[in-house]
Design an enzyme around this catalytic site. Structure first.
Site, mmCIF file in Angstrom:
data_model
loop_
_atom_site.group_PDB
_atom_site.id
_atom_site.type_symbol
_atom_site.label_atom_id
_atom_site.label_comp_id
_atom_site.label_asym_id
_atom_site.label_seq_id
_atom_site.Cartn_x
_atom_site.Cartn_y
_atom_site.Cartn_z
ATOM 1 N N LYS A 78 -8.198 7.126 -6.083
ATOM 2 C CA LYS A 78 -7.255 7.204 -7.207
ATOM 3 C C LYS A 78 -7.839 6.594 -8.487
ATOM 4 C CE LYS A 78 -3.799 4.927 -5.328
ATOM 5 N NZ LYS A 78 -4.327 4.578 -4.006
ATOM 6 N N ARG A 107 4.971 2.908 -5.081
ATOM 7 C CA ARG A 107 4.475 2.665 -3.733
ATOM 8 C C ARG A 107 5.604 2.506 -2.734
ATOM 9 N NH1 ARG A 107 -0.852 0.193 -5.148
ATOM 10 N NH2 ARG A 107 -2.014 -0.291 -3.281
ATOM 11 N N ARG A 122 -16.868 -0.958 0.299
ATOM 12 C CA ARG A 122 -16.642 -1.136 -1.137
ATOM 13 C C ARG A 122 -17.152 -2.492 -1.622
ATOM 14 N NH1 ARG A 122 -11.157 1.022 -3.762
ATOM 15 N NH2 ARG A 122 -10.112 -0.797 -2.908
ATOM 16 N N ARG A 133 -14.137 -7.417 -2.444
ATOM 17 C CA ARG A 133 -12.842 -7.866 -2.934
ATOM 18 C C ARG A 133 -12.054 -8.457 -1.767
ATOM 19 N NH1 ARG A 133 -10.022 -3.130 -6.306
ATOM 20 N NH2 ARG A 133 -8.489 -3.269 -4.672
ATOM 21 N N ARG A 176 -3.088 -3.243 4.479
ATOM 22 C CA ARG A 176 -2.850 -2.335 3.351
ATOM 23 C C ARG A 176 -2.565 -0.915 3.842
ATOM 24 N NH1 ARG A 176 -8.021 -2.650 0.016
ATOM 25 N NH2 ARG A 176 -6.957 -1.402 -1.543
HETATM 26 P P1 AMP Z 1 -4.503 -1.486 -5.520
HETATM 27 O O1 AMP Z 1 -5.595 -1.974 -6.403
HETATM 28 O O2 AMP Z 1 -3.675 -0.392 -6.146
HETATM 29 O O3 AMP Z 1 -4.952 -1.122 -4.143
HETATM 30 O O4 AMP Z 1 -3.474 -2.722 -5.344
HETATM 31 C C1 AMP Z 1 -3.887 -3.945 -4.812
HETATM 32 C C2 AMP Z 1 -2.684 -4.747 -4.338
HETATM 33 O O5 AMP Z 1 -1.778 -4.963 -5.439
HETATM 34 C C3 AMP Z 1 -1.814 -4.067 -3.290
HETATM 35 O O6 AMP Z 1 -2.332 -4.246 -1.978
HETATM 36 C C4 AMP Z 1 -0.482 -4.788 -3.493
HETATM 37 O O7 AMP Z 1 -0.508 -6.091 -2.962
HETATM 38 C C5 AMP Z 1 -0.425 -4.922 -4.999
HETATM 39 N N1 AMP Z 1 0.215 -3.734 -5.637
HETATM 40 C C6 AMP Z 1 -0.385 -2.828 -6.457
HETATM 41 N N2 AMP Z 1 0.490 -1.891 -6.848
HETATM 42 C C7 AMP Z 1 1.669 -2.196 -6.260
HETATM 43 C C8 AMP Z 1 2.952 -1.598 -6.253
HETATM 44 N N3 AMP Z 1 3.203 -0.467 -6.932
HETATM 45 N N4 AMP Z 1 3.933 -2.192 -5.531
HETATM 46 C C9 AMP Z 1 3.710 -3.333 -4.847
HETATM 47 N N5 AMP Z 1 2.529 -3.948 -4.787
HETATM 48 C C10 AMP Z 1 1.498 -3.392 -5.489
#
Ligand code: AMP
Length: 224
Positions: free
Chosen positions: A14, A89, A127, A160, A171
């Site tokens: 994404k 999400r 990653r 990360r 996740r």
């Molecule tokens: P990402 O970089 O999009 O994978 O997001 C990393 C982390 O941020 C996720 O595992 C969640 O803990 C938090 N996060 C990101 N976007 C959301 C969302 N829309 N709702 C809830 N938690 C989020």
């Protein structure tokens, strides 16, 4: 106005596709993950409140994320459109976004990046990120020129925190239980959902597929 929701599992690409789309359409990239990481880095109150949840791989509360996104989308640079990455999400977030967009007469297009589970695992475990500039690499698919060093600034690459194995499992679990149903929601309420198979192709080809799928969807919308 172009309101694009990029939808897919962690590791589906994404972030990469959002960058292509925002450069092409000249609209902002709104990544909730990036915004939350920024809040943590800056030591803000919100950052301190969400750091444990993020590092465990769970989801931050809908209320916090909805408000953060609403504020971001209300800024002038998002008036012509935006690409949402990592939001919505949960069903509550999707309903909130639909209401917010409906209130402004905007119809979003949801792009679903469909990627096989095993490919996702390979991507997430390989990653690496530059801690200084945030550039992403993958030891198998997109390695840096020099082993473990960032091509742009020579910084030693890092894994990360949320790319460590127990966190990856958490996740993917959150995705399966809370996020995947969002796609079904969009289909059920008759919103525009564009499917793109993104398991095997390199990112520029996936981007071409997205553009083609969106054009096709635009044409079929016009003839409806
Ligand atoms: P990402 O970089 O999009 O994978 O997001 C990393 C982390 O941020 C996720 O595992 C969640 O803990 C938090 N996060 C990101 N976007 C959301 C969302 N829309 N709702 C809830 N938690 C989020």
């Amino acid at each position: 106005m172009r309101a694009i929701v990029l939808f897919g599992s962690p590791g589906s690409g994404k972030g990469t596709q959002a960058k292509f789309l925002t450069e092409c359409l000249r609209v902002p990239h709104v990544s909730t993950g990036d915004m939350l990481r920024d809040r943590i880095r800056s030591g803000s109150e919100l950052g301190t409140a969400v750091v444990a949840t993020m590092h465990s791989g769970g989801l931050v509360s809908d209320q916090v994320v909805n408000l953060m996104v609403e504020e971001r989308l209300s800024k002038p640079d998002a008036a012509k459109g935006f690409v949402l990455d990592g939001y919505p999400r949960t069903l509550a977030q999707a309903e909130h976004l639909c209401r917010w967009l409906d209130g402004r007469g905007v119809r979003e297009v949801v792009i679903h990046l469909a990627v096989d589970y095993n490919v996702i695992i390979g991507r997430l475990t390989g990653r690496r990120e530059c801690p200084r500039c945030g550039t992403l690499y993958n030891v198998a698919f997109h390695p840096p020129k020099m082993d473990e060093l960032c091509d742009l600034d020579g910084e030693k690459l890092a894994i990360r925190d949320d790319d460590r194995e127990p966190v990856i499992r958490e996740r993917l679990d959150a995705y399966g239980h809370q996020t995947r149903p969002v796609l079904e929601y969009y289909r059920t309420v008759g919103r525009r959902v564009v499917e793109v198979e993104a398991s095997d192709d390199p990112p520029p080809i996936v981007f071409q597929k997205i553009c083609q799928a969106m054009e096709k969807d635009d044409r079929s919308k016009d003839s409806r």
